[in-house]
Design a protein around this motif. Structure first.
Motif, PDB file in Angstrom:
ATOM      1  N   ALA A  94      56.665 -20.825 -13.695  1.00  0.00           N
ATOM      2  CA  ALA A  94      57.655 -20.283 -14.625  1.00  0.00           C
ATOM      3  C   ALA A  94      57.008 -19.258 -15.542  1.00  0.00           C
ATOM      4  O   ALA A  94      55.809 -19.295 -15.799  1.00  0.00           O
ATOM      5  CB  ALA A  94      58.253 -21.409 -15.466  1.00  0.00           C
ATOM      6  N   THR A  95      57.832 -18.356 -16.023  1.00  0.00           N
ATOM      7  CA  THR A  95      57.375 -17.431 -17.053  1.00  0.00           C
ATOM      8  C   THR A  95      57.301 -18.190 -18.381  1.00  0.00           C
ATOM      9  O   THR A  95      57.886 -19.262 -18.513  1.00  0.00           O
ATOM     10  CB  THR A  95      58.350 -16.250 -17.208  1.00  0.00           C
ATOM     11  N   VAL A  96      56.577 -17.654 -19.339  1.00  0.00           N
ATOM     12  CA  VAL A  96      56.504 -18.297 -20.653  1.00  0.00           C
ATOM     13  C   VAL A  96      57.392 -17.589 -21.674  1.00  0.00           C
ATOM     14  O   VAL A  96      57.544 -18.058 -22.790  1.00  0.00           O
ATOM     15  CB  VAL A  96      55.053 -18.378 -21.177  1.00  0.00           C
ATOM     16  N   ILE A  97      57.965 -16.472 -21.264  1.00  0.00           N
ATOM     17  CA  ILE A  97      58.876 -15.734 -22.130  1.00  0.00           C
ATOM     18  C   ILE A  97      60.302 -15.962 -21.637  1.00  0.00           C
ATOM     19  O   ILE A  97      60.612 -15.778 -20.471  1.00  0.00           O
ATOM     20  CB  ILE A  97      58.565 -14.224 -22.126  1.00  0.00           C
ATOM     21  N   ARG A  98      61.152 -16.359 -22.539  1.00  0.00           N
ATOM     22  CA  ARG A  98      62.539 -16.634 -22.211  1.00  0.00           C
ATOM     23  C   ARG A  98      63.311 -15.343 -21.963  1.00  0.00           C
ATOM     24  O   ARG A  98      62.819 -14.257 -22.261  1.00  0.00           O
ATOM     25  CB  ARG A  98      63.190 -17.400 -23.379  1.00  0.00           C
ATOM     26  N   GLN A  99      64.516 -15.440 -21.431  1.00  0.00           N
ATOM     27  CA  GLN A  99      65.356 -14.274 -21.166  1.00  0.00           C
ATOM     28  C   GLN A  99      65.713 -13.525 -22.450  1.00  0.00           C
ATOM     29  O   GLN A  99      65.954 -12.322 -22.417  1.00  0.00           O
ATOM     30  CB  GLN A  99      66.648 -14.707 -20.463  1.00  0.00           C
ATOM     31  N   THR A 154      60.217 -30.080 -20.242  1.00  0.00           N
ATOM     32  CA  THR A 154      59.123 -29.205 -20.660  1.00  0.00           C
ATOM     33  C   THR A 154      59.577 -28.039 -21.537  1.00  0.00           C
ATOM     34  O   THR A 154      58.751 -27.369 -22.145  1.00  0.00           O
ATOM     35  CB  THR A 154      58.397 -28.615 -19.436  1.00  0.00           C
ATOM     36  N   GLY A 155      60.884 -27.776 -21.572  1.00  0.00           N
ATOM     37  CA  GLY A 155      61.374 -26.649 -22.343  1.00  0.00           C
ATOM     38  C   GLY A 155      61.423 -25.355 -21.556  1.00  0.00           C
ATOM     39  O   GLY A 155      61.755 -24.303 -22.102  1.00  0.00           O
ATOM     40  N   ILE A 156      61.101 -25.408 -20.268  1.00  0.00           N
ATOM     41  CA  ILE A 156      61.171 -24.210 -19.437  1.00  0.00           C
ATOM     42  C   ILE A 156      62.619 -23.763 -19.290  1.00  0.00           C
ATOM     43  O   ILE A 156      62.943 -22.594 -19.435  1.00  0.00           O
ATOM     44  CB  ILE A 156      60.530 -24.451 -18.056  1.00  0.00           C
ATOM     45  N   TRP A 201      59.249 -16.806 -26.974  1.00  0.00           N
ATOM     46  CA  TRP A 201      58.344 -17.680 -26.237  1.00  0.00           C
ATOM     47  C   TRP A 201      59.033 -19.020 -26.003  1.00  0.00           C
ATOM     48  O   TRP A 201      59.759 -19.514 -26.862  1.00  0.00           O
ATOM     49  CB  TRP A 201      57.063 -17.926 -27.023  1.00  0.00           C
ATOM     50  N   ALA A 202      58.775 -19.618 -24.858  1.00  0.00           N
ATOM     51  CA  ALA A 202      59.289 -20.959 -24.570  1.00  0.00           C
ATOM     52  C   ALA A 202      58.513 -21.985 -25.389  1.00  0.00           C
ATOM     53  O   ALA A 202      57.356 -21.751 -25.761  1.00  0.00           O
ATOM     54  CB  ALA A 202      59.139 -21.269 -23.090  1.00  0.00           C
ATOM     55  N   ARG A 203      59.164 -23.109 -25.649  1.00  0.00           N
ATOM     56  CA  ARG A 203      58.477 -24.215 -26.321  1.00  0.00           C
ATOM     57  C   ARG A 203      57.605 -24.891 -25.270  1.00  0.00           C
ATOM     58  O   ARG A 203      58.103 -25.554 -24.364  1.00  0.00           O
ATOM     59  CB  ARG A 203      59.483 -25.228 -26.874  1.00  0.00           C
ATOM     60  N   LEU A 204      56.305 -24.709 -25.347  1.00  0.00           N
ATOM     61  CA  LEU A 204      55.404 -25.229 -24.328  1.00  0.00           C
ATOM     62  C   LEU A 204      54.405 -26.247 -24.868  1.00  0.00           C
ATOM     63  O   LEU A 204      53.517 -26.674 -24.150  1.00  0.00           O
ATOM     64  CB  LEU A 204      54.638 -24.078 -23.664  1.00  0.00           C
ATOM     65  N   HIS A 205      54.555 -26.645 -26.109  1.00  0.00           N
ATOM     66  CA  HIS A 205      53.624 -27.608 -26.691  1.00  0.00           C
ATOM     67  C   HIS A 205      53.717 -28.938 -25.949  1.00  0.00           C
ATOM     68  O   HIS A 205      54.795 -29.511 -25.822  1.00  0.00           O
ATOM     69  CB  HIS A 205      53.932 -27.805 -28.185  1.00  0.00           C
ATOM     70  N   ASN A 206      52.600 -29.409 -25.422  1.00  0.00           N
ATOM     71  CA  ASN A 206      52.522 -30.668 -24.671  1.00  0.00           C
ATOM     72  C   ASN A 206      53.382 -30.656 -23.412  1.00  0.00           C
ATOM     73  O   ASN A 206      53.880 -31.708 -22.986  1.00  0.00           O
ATOM     74  CB  ASN A 206      52.899 -31.866 -25.550  1.00  0.00           C
ATOM     75  N   ASP A 207      53.557 -29.514 -22.788  1.00  0.00           N
ATOM     76  CA  ASP A 207      54.424 -29.445 -21.614  1.00  0.00           C
ATOM     77  C   ASP A 207      53.915 -30.303 -20.469  1.00  0.00           C
ATOM     78  O   ASP A 207      54.708 -30.910 -19.747  1.00  0.00           O
ATOM     79  CB  ASP A 207      54.653 -28.003 -21.172  1.00  0.00           C
TER      80      ASP A 207
END
Length: 82
Positions: free
Chosen positions: A46-51, A19-21, A55-61
């Motif tokens: 999970a958060t949607v913002i990385r450390q 998922t890219g999380i 932003w995390a890659r969430l397209h089609n997660d």
């Protein structure tokens, strides 16, 4: 078939990567928590913002999560009728 703790961990890692999380070997990935809520259930939040602040890659997660779960079920023989 009941999954062992190691199996649940493997499934969690596969979903997080797909998922890219938290892609494998990404130290700046999103924070997350997983909870086994039943004998056959797993919730991942999970958060949607990385450390690193991106932003995390969430397209089609959701699609990628379902695909990772289906692959896991096939690889472990869980898709066969009991």
């Amino acid at each position: 078939m009941e999954l062992e703790d190691d199996d649940w961990y493997e499934l969690t890692r596969e979903v997080l990567d797909a998922t890219g999380i938290e892609p494998d070997d990404d130290s700046a990935a999103c924070r997350w928590a997983a909870l086994r809520n039943q004998a056959n259930g797993l919730d991942i939040v999970a958060t949607v913002i990385r450390q690193d602040g991106r932003w995390a890659r969430l397209h089609n997660d959701a699609y990628f999560a379902r695909s990772a779960c289906a692959d896991f079920a096939y690889d472990h023989g869980l898709d066969k009728p009991q």
